[in-house]
Design a protein around this motif. Structure first.
Motif, PDB file in Angstrom:
ATOM      1  N   ARG A 190       0.829  -1.207   0.000  1.00 13.35           N
ATOM      2  CA  ARG A 190       0.000   0.000   0.000  1.00 13.35           C
ATOM      3  C   ARG A 190       0.863   1.256   0.000  1.00 13.35           C
ATOM      4  O   ARG A 190       1.780   1.405   0.815  1.00 13.35           O
ATOM      5  N   PHE A 191       0.547   2.149  -0.943  1.00 10.14           N
ATOM      6  CA  PHE A 191       1.169   3.466  -1.004  1.00 10.14           C
ATOM      7  C   PHE A 191       0.075   4.498  -0.771  1.00 10.14           C
ATOM      8  O   PHE A 191      -0.890   4.558  -1.525  1.00 10.14           O
ATOM      9  N   GLY A 192       0.219   5.283   0.292  1.00 12.56           N
ATOM     10  CA  GLY A 192      -0.752   6.327   0.589  1.00 12.56           C
ATOM     11  C   GLY A 192      -0.291   7.663   0.040  1.00 12.56           C
ATOM     12  O   GLY A 192       0.800   7.789  -0.498  1.00 12.56           O
ATOM     13  N   ASP A 193      -1.127   8.678   0.228  1.00 12.25           N
ATOM     14  CA  ASP A 193      -0.805   9.990  -0.325  1.00 12.25           C
ATOM     15  C   ASP A 193      -0.203  10.949   0.699  1.00 12.25           C
ATOM     16  O   ASP A 193       0.304  11.992   0.340  1.00 12.25           O
ATOM     17  N   LYS A 194      -0.217  10.583   1.995  1.00 10.81           N
ATOM     18  CA  LYS A 194       0.250  11.512   3.015  1.00 10.81           C
ATOM     19  C   LYS A 194       1.770  11.577   3.111  1.00 10.81           C
ATOM     20  O   LYS A 194       2.347  12.643   3.244  1.00 10.81           O
ATOM     21  N   TYR A 195       2.425  10.432   3.057  1.00 12.11           N
ATOM     22  CA  TYR A 195       3.882  10.364   3.175  1.00 12.11           C
ATOM     23  C   TYR A 195       4.424   9.485   2.055  1.00 12.11           C
ATOM     24  O   TYR A 195       3.699   8.673   1.495  1.00 12.11           O
ATOM     25  N   LYS A 196       5.694   9.622   1.767  1.00 17.89           N
ATOM     26  CA  LYS A 196       6.341   8.721   0.818  1.00 17.89           C
ATOM     27  C   LYS A 196       6.684   7.436   1.560  1.00 17.89           C
ATOM     28  O   LYS A 196       7.339   7.476   2.594  1.00 17.89           O
ATOM     29  N   GLN A 197       6.252   6.327   1.069  1.00 15.36           N
ATOM     30  CA  GLN A 197       6.514   5.048   1.715  1.00 15.36           C
ATOM     31  C   GLN A 197       7.713   4.372   1.051  1.00 15.36           C
ATOM     32  O   GLN A 197       7.569   3.450   0.261  1.00 15.36           O
ATOM     33  N   TRP A 198       8.908   4.845   1.387  1.00 13.47           N
ATOM     34  CA  TRP A 198      10.116   4.265   0.830  1.00 13.47           C
ATOM     35  C   TRP A 198      10.238   2.807   1.246  1.00 13.47           C
ATOM     36  O   TRP A 198      10.701   1.968   0.471  1.00 13.47           O
ATOM     37  N   ASN A 199       9.814   2.503   2.469  1.00 14.16           N
ATOM     38  CA  ASN A 199       9.877   1.121   2.944  1.00 14.16           C
ATOM     39  C   ASN A 199       9.005   0.203   2.100  1.00 14.16           C
ATOM     40  O   ASN A 199       9.368  -0.933   1.818  1.00 14.16           O
ATOM     41  N   ALA A 200       7.850   0.702   1.674  1.00 17.48           N
ATOM     42  CA  ALA A 200       6.951  -0.107   0.841  1.00 17.48           C
ATOM     43  C   ALA A 200       7.588  -0.371  -0.521  1.00 17.48           C
ATOM     44  O   ALA A 200       7.499  -1.484  -1.050  1.00 17.48           O
ATOM     45  N   ALA A 201       8.230   0.631  -1.080  1.00 12.84           N
ATOM     46  CA  ALA A 201       8.908   0.440  -2.362  1.00 12.84           C
ATOM     47  C   ALA A 201      10.034  -0.577  -2.218  1.00 12.84           C
ATOM     48  O   ALA A 201      10.242  -1.426  -3.091  1.00 12.84           O
ATOM     49  N   PHE A 202      10.742  -0.523  -1.097  1.00 14.04           N
ATOM     50  CA  PHE A 202      11.799  -1.493  -0.843  1.00 14.04           C
ATOM     51  C   PHE A 202      11.204  -2.897  -0.730  1.00 14.04           C
ATOM     52  O   PHE A 202      11.746  -3.857  -1.291  1.00 14.04           O
ATOM     53  N   ASP A 203      10.066  -3.021  -0.021  1.00 14.98           N
ATOM     54  CA  ASP A 203       9.408  -4.325   0.110  1.00 14.98           C
ATOM     55  C   ASP A 203       8.978  -4.861  -1.252  1.00 14.98           C
ATOM     56  O   ASP A 203       9.115  -6.050  -1.532  1.00 14.98           O
ATOM     57  N   ALA A 204       8.475  -3.987  -2.109  1.00  8.93           N
ATOM     58  CA  ALA A 204       8.078  -4.413  -3.453  1.00  8.93           C
ATOM     59  C   ALA A 204       9.287  -4.938  -4.220  1.00  8.93           C
ATOM     60  O   ALA A 204       9.211  -5.981  -4.890  1.00  8.93           O
ATOM     61  N   GLY A 205      10.398  -4.241  -4.129  1.00  8.62           N
ATOM     62  CA  GLY A 205      11.607  -4.696  -4.800  1.00  8.62           C
ATOM     63  C   GLY A 205      12.096  -6.024  -4.259  1.00  8.62           C
ATOM     64  O   GLY A 205      12.559  -6.887  -5.017  1.00  8.62           O
ATOM     65  N   TYR A 206      11.976  -6.210  -2.952  1.00 13.94           N
ATOM     66  CA  TYR A 206      12.381  -7.465  -2.333  1.00 13.94           C
ATOM     67  C   TYR A 206      11.481  -8.599  -2.834  1.00 13.94           C
ATOM     68  O   TYR A 206      11.975  -9.681  -3.180  1.00 13.94           O
ATOM     69  N   CYS A 207      10.185  -8.336  -2.899  1.00 11.52           N
ATOM     70  CA  CYS A 207       9.258  -9.342  -3.446  1.00 11.52           C
ATOM     71  C   CYS A 207       9.634  -9.693  -4.878  1.00 11.52           C
ATOM     72  O   CYS A 207       9.686 -10.871  -5.242  1.00 11.52           O
ATOM     73  N   ALA A 208       9.885  -8.678  -5.683  1.00  8.39           N
ATOM     74  CA  ALA A 208      10.234  -8.909  -7.087  1.00  8.39           C
ATOM     75  C   ALA A 208      11.515  -9.734  -7.196  1.00  8.39           C
ATOM     76  O   ALA A 208      11.598 -10.666  -7.996  1.00  8.39           O
ATOM     77  N   ALA A 209      12.505  -9.411  -6.371  1.00  2.60           N
ATOM     78  CA  ALA A 209      13.772 -10.142  -6.413  1.00  2.60           C
ATOM     79  C   ALA A 209      13.594 -11.603  -6.022  1.00  2.60           C
ATOM     80  O   ALA A 209      14.274 -12.480  -6.564  1.00  2.60           O
ATOM     81  N   LEU A 210      12.664 -11.869  -5.097  1.00  2.00           N
ATOM     82  CA  LEU A 210      12.404 -13.244  -4.660  1.00  2.00           C
ATOM     83  C   LEU A 210      11.424 -13.987  -5.569  1.00  2.00           C
ATOM     84  O   LEU A 210      11.184 -15.172  -5.380  1.00  2.00           O
ATOM     85  N   GLY A 211      10.839 -13.274  -6.529  1.00  2.00           N
ATOM     86  CA  GLY A 211       9.802 -13.883  -7.358  1.00  2.00           C
ATOM     87  C   GLY A 211       8.507 -14.082  -6.590  1.00  2.00           C
ATOM     88  O   GLY A 211       7.692 -14.934  -6.929  1.00  2.00           O
ATOM     89  N   LYS A 212       8.306 -13.273  -5.554  1.00  2.00           N
ATOM     90  CA  LYS A 212       7.126 -13.355  -4.704  1.00  2.00           C
ATOM     91  C   LYS A 212       6.036 -12.460  -5.299  1.00  2.00           C
ATOM     92  O   LYS A 212       6.266 -11.273  -5.517  1.00  2.00           O
ATOM     93  N   PRO A 213       4.861 -12.993  -5.611  1.00  2.00           N
ATOM     94  CA  PRO A 213       3.820 -12.145  -6.200  1.00  2.00           C
ATOM     95  C   PRO A 213       3.354 -11.059  -5.231  1.00  2.00           C
ATOM     96  O   PRO A 213       3.265 -11.295  -4.027  1.00  2.00           O
TER      97      PRO A 213
END
Length: 143
Positions: free
Chosen positions: A81-104
């Protein structure tokens, strides 16, 4: 099914998804990063006091990473989840980690973030704009 919930902590989107899945009697368990700012920021404090904020944050980030990486590795799918109040850098990092692991993973954000998240969405299996859409996707996946 195990679902990891990542990202924005200022709204009740997690509860909406969990309650929506319960209402549909979906056999899903949920995990998440620590959503309490204070305790997350203090995750490394048990390892000793630091005189500089950088080192406190550094230790806490590493302790939090143990929890997050373990949960992502163990999940079947992640909702990011990416909200509009703050930049969620941690969420973007989690997405990249999922992508690297092949995790949907499924991203959850409104249309104003489409351009900013084009690479994150490009690696996602789906993009939803509401928690209800996520519940419908999960219902389809576990059916």
């Amino acid at each position: 099914m195990k679902v990891y919930l990542s990202g924005e902590i200022h709204t009740d989107w997690r509860e909406q998804i969990i309650e929506g899945c319960k209402a549909k009697n979906l056999d899903i368990s949920f995990t998440s990063a620590n959503t309490d700012h204070e305790s997350s920021d203090a995750a490394g404090d048990g390892l000793g006091a630091e005189s500089h904020q950088f080192w406190r944050d550094h230790k806490s980030a590493k302790v939090n990473a143990i929890r997050i990486q373990t949960a992502i590795k163990a999940c079947d799918v992640a909702i990011i989840r990416f909200g509009d109040k703050y930049k969620q850098w941690n969420a973007a990092f989690d997405a990249g980690y999922c992508a690297a692991l092949g995790k949907p993973y499924i991203t959850l954000h409104d249309e104003t973030l489409v351009h900013a998240l084009k690479e994150v969405d490009g690696a996602a299996q789906a993009w939803a704009t509401t928690p209800e859409q996520v519940v419908d996707l999960l219902a389809y996946i576990v059916a």
